[in-house]
Design a protein around this motif. Sequence first.
Motif, PDB file in Angstrom:
ATOM      1  N   LEU A  65     -35.357 -12.322 -64.284  1.00 30.06           N
ATOM      2  CA  LEU A  65     -35.151 -12.217 -65.738  1.00 30.06           C
ATOM      3  C   LEU A  65     -36.501 -12.085 -66.455  1.00 30.06           C
ATOM      4  CD1 LEU A  65     -33.263 -12.181 -68.144  1.00 30.06           C
ATOM      5  CD2 LEU A  65     -33.260 -14.677 -68.139  1.00 30.06           C
ATOM      6  N   ARG A  66     -37.512 -12.831 -65.951  1.00 27.69           N
ATOM      7  CA  ARG A  66     -38.850 -12.731 -66.547  1.00 27.69           C
ATOM      8  C   ARG A  66     -39.379 -11.300 -66.414  1.00 27.69           C
ATOM      9  NH1 ARG A  66     -42.644 -15.880 -63.316  1.00 27.69           N
ATOM     10  NH2 ARG A  66     -41.116 -17.462 -63.799  1.00 27.69           N
ATOM     11  N   HIS A  67     -39.189 -10.715 -65.231  1.00 26.13           N
ATOM     12  CA  HIS A  67     -39.682  -9.347 -65.029  1.00 26.13           C
ATOM     13  C   HIS A  67     -38.864  -8.319 -65.810  1.00 26.13           C
ATOM     14  CE1 HIS A  67     -43.082  -9.929 -62.407  1.00 26.13           C
ATOM     15  NE2 HIS A  67     -42.414 -10.962 -61.914  1.00 26.13           N
ATOM     16  N   LEU A  68     -37.594  -8.609 -66.015  1.00 27.88           N
ATOM     17  CA  LEU A  68     -36.768  -7.744 -66.875  1.00 27.88           C
ATOM     18  C   LEU A  68     -37.342  -7.773 -68.297  1.00 27.88           C
ATOM     19  CD1 LEU A  68     -34.061  -6.040 -66.928  1.00 27.88           C
ATOM     20  CD2 LEU A  68     -33.006  -8.065 -67.908  1.00 27.88           C
ATOM     21  N   ALA A  69     -37.715  -8.975 -68.756  1.00 25.96           N
ATOM     22  CA  ALA A  69     -38.299  -9.116 -70.102  1.00 25.96           C
ATOM     23  C   ALA A  69     -39.651  -8.405 -70.185  1.00 25.96           C
ATOM     24  CB  ALA A  69     -38.448 -10.595 -70.454  1.00 25.96           C
ATOM     25  N   ILE A  70     -40.445  -8.472 -69.086  1.00 29.27           N
ATOM     26  CA  ILE A  70     -41.754  -7.794 -69.075  1.00 29.27           C
ATOM     27  C   ILE A  70     -41.554  -6.283 -69.188  1.00 29.27           C
ATOM     28  CG2 ILE A  70     -43.773  -7.235 -67.626  1.00 29.27           C
ATOM     29  CD1 ILE A  70     -43.562 -10.176 -66.545  1.00 29.27           C
ATOM     30  N   THR A  71     -40.567  -5.731 -68.432  1.00 29.39           N
ATOM     31  CA  THR A  71     -40.342  -4.283 -68.494  1.00 29.39           C
ATOM     32  C   THR A  71     -39.792  -3.880 -69.868  1.00 29.39           C
ATOM     33  OG1 THR A  71     -38.171  -4.506 -67.443  1.00 29.39           O
ATOM     34  CG2 THR A  71     -40.005  -3.944 -66.008  1.00 29.39           C
ATOM     35  N   ASP A  72     -38.889  -4.693 -70.427  1.00 30.71           N
ATOM     36  CA  ASP A  72     -38.360  -4.421 -71.775  1.00 30.71           C
ATOM     37  C   ASP A  72     -39.484  -4.368 -72.796  1.00 30.71           C
ATOM     38  OD1 ASP A  72     -35.672  -4.111 -71.295  1.00 30.71           O
ATOM     39  OD2 ASP A  72     -35.196  -6.226 -71.523  1.00 30.71           O
ATOM     40  N   LEU A  73     -40.345  -5.381 -72.721  1.00 34.77           N
ATOM     41  CA  LEU A  73     -41.478  -5.470 -73.651  1.00 34.77           C
ATOM     42  C   LEU A  73     -42.419  -4.282 -73.430  1.00 34.77           C
ATOM     43  CD1 LEU A  73     -42.549  -7.436 -75.788  1.00 34.77           C
ATOM     44  CD2 LEU A  73     -43.875  -8.561 -74.003  1.00 34.77           C
ATOM     45  N   MET A 107     -42.683   5.529 -68.538  1.00 35.66           N
ATOM     46  CA  MET A 107     -41.970   5.798 -67.284  1.00 35.66           C
ATOM     47  C   MET A 107     -42.091   4.652 -66.284  1.00 35.66           C
ATOM     48  SD  MET A 107     -42.644   9.818 -66.553  1.00 35.66           S
ATOM     49  CE  MET A 107     -41.959   9.743 -64.905  1.00 35.66           C
ATOM     50  N   VAL A 108     -43.279   4.044 -66.213  1.00 38.06           N
ATOM     51  CA  VAL A 108     -43.466   2.919 -65.280  1.00 38.06           C
ATOM     52  C   VAL A 108     -42.453   1.824 -65.589  1.00 38.06           C
ATOM     53  CG1 VAL A 108     -44.981   0.968 -64.698  1.00 38.06           C
ATOM     54  CG2 VAL A 108     -45.903   3.276 -64.712  1.00 38.06           C
ATOM     55  N   PHE A 109     -42.370   1.428 -66.864  1.00 36.75           N
ATOM     56  CA  PHE A 109     -41.525   0.281 -67.208  1.00 36.75           C
ATOM     57  C   PHE A 109     -40.031   0.601 -67.154  1.00 36.75           C
ATOM     58  CE2 PHE A 109     -45.557  -1.230 -69.197  1.00 36.75           C
ATOM     59  CZ  PHE A 109     -45.681  -2.383 -68.441  1.00 36.75           C
ATOM     60  N   ILE A 110     -39.667   1.820 -67.579  1.00 38.92           N
ATOM     61  CA  ILE A 110     -38.233   2.133 -67.598  1.00 38.92           C
ATOM     62  C   ILE A 110     -37.704   2.305 -66.172  1.00 38.92           C
ATOM     63  CG2 ILE A 110     -38.176   4.678 -67.813  1.00 38.92           C
ATOM     64  CD1 ILE A 110     -36.307   3.074 -70.417  1.00 38.92           C
ATOM     65  N   THR A 111     -38.535   2.884 -65.288  1.00 39.30           N
ATOM     66  CA  THR A 111     -38.109   3.052 -63.891  1.00 39.30           C
ATOM     67  C   THR A 111     -38.060   1.702 -63.188  1.00 39.30           C
ATOM     68  OG1 THR A 111     -39.327   5.148 -63.942  1.00 39.30           O
ATOM     69  CG2 THR A 111     -38.511   4.445 -61.815  1.00 39.30           C
ATOM     70  N   THR A 112     -39.064   0.849 -63.467  1.00 41.06           N
ATOM     71  CA  THR A 112     -39.069  -0.486 -62.861  1.00 41.06           C
ATOM     72  C   THR A 112     -37.825  -1.258 -63.276  1.00 41.06           C
ATOM     73  OG1 THR A 112     -41.480  -0.494 -62.938  1.00 41.06           O
ATOM     74  CG2 THR A 112     -40.423  -2.609 -62.588  1.00 41.06           C
ATOM     75  N   GLU A 113     -37.425  -1.099 -64.542  1.00 42.44           N
ATOM     76  CA  GLU A 113     -36.245  -1.833 -65.026  1.00 42.44           C
ATOM     77  C   GLU A 113     -34.995  -1.470 -64.221  1.00 42.44           C
ATOM     78  OE1 GLU A 113     -33.856  -2.788 -69.132  1.00 42.44           O
ATOM     79  OE2 GLU A 113     -35.977  -3.122 -68.909  1.00 42.44           O
ATOM     80  N   LEU A 114     -34.853  -0.194 -63.880  1.00 45.79           N
ATOM     81  CA  LEU A 114     -33.700   0.226 -63.067  1.00 45.79           C
ATOM     82  C   LEU A 114     -33.605  -0.615 -61.795  1.00 45.79           C
ATOM     83  CD1 LEU A 114     -33.865   4.138 -63.040  1.00 45.79           C
ATOM     84  CD2 LEU A 114     -32.041   2.754 -64.000  1.00 45.79           C
TER      85      LEU A 114
END
Length: 316
Positions: A65-73, A107-114
């Motif tokens: 969840l923390r990493h989801l928040a990091i990618t969202d941010l 792209m880094v963050f949106i792909t990581t979120e997937l």
Amino acid sequence: TKMDKHNLTALNEFILKGITDRSELQAPLFGLLLIIYMISVVGNLGIIILTKIGSRLQTPMYFFLRHLAITDLGYSTAVGPKMLANFVVDENKISYYFCAIQQVFFMVFITTELFILSAMSYDRYVAICNPLCYTVIMSRGLCSVLVAIPYLYSTFVSLLVTIKIFNLSFCGHNVIRHFYCDILPLLSLLCSDTHEIKLVIFILSVFGLISSLLIVLDSYILIILSILRLKSAEGRHKAFSTCGSHLTVVLVFYGTLIFMYLQPKSSHSFDTDKVASIFYTLVIPMLNPVIYSLRNRDVKYALHRALGRICNIFSQ
């Protein structure tokens, strides 16, 4: 010719068209999107801090969840401030290099979120279908790998695509019909043959979407089968509630992306794309912390404790 040569080399900035040309919409949209972005920043920073300090939140689920928040941010900040600036300035320019940097980070963050969403669904699958071995299977090492690989893969993909695009020649047209440096509007400004880069993007997008979606679907089919085997209604309800937040986030995120990238070309208009883009670049990062904190007792408990501590400090 000389003129064409000049046009090809002189492109050192782009103009972002922004969300709308209609002047009466500028102020209300600016206000609304500023509020959404601020809620998103506060919510995601809150999740990052709470999952770091909350004693109850030191489990794999909250690590993801923390990493989801990091990618969202990450991806909302790659796009948000520049888009908000668009409302305030007359002509919103973005330099050639900043445009490339924005595309890389986005792209880094949106792909990581997937892939983080698929790691979270695997985590829920283990928690519900294999609860006795949960702590053994979801070890700290495995969790770190499940987060590190998406970051590395996404960095590779985004650098590959961005370097390929920016090594091609632009025709001297520098108006991007969007509010950030997105791939599709950029491709339409290229003079070079774009077949190869379009194929690369298509393969990578389909691979990212489908592989991560398959992990999610696979996990949830097994979860649902497992829940249906439970005898007690209370047990079933409890099992569903542990994955309810994640399922909501997954449906919203994949639904928007699939709507955007897999719709037929004929129904593709930049305006519907802009609405969908606003939704997943700003609205989803705002919704995720809200969905998780509203549906989750442990997050609420950690938040109350943290606020309590802050109040104590100020009242002394």
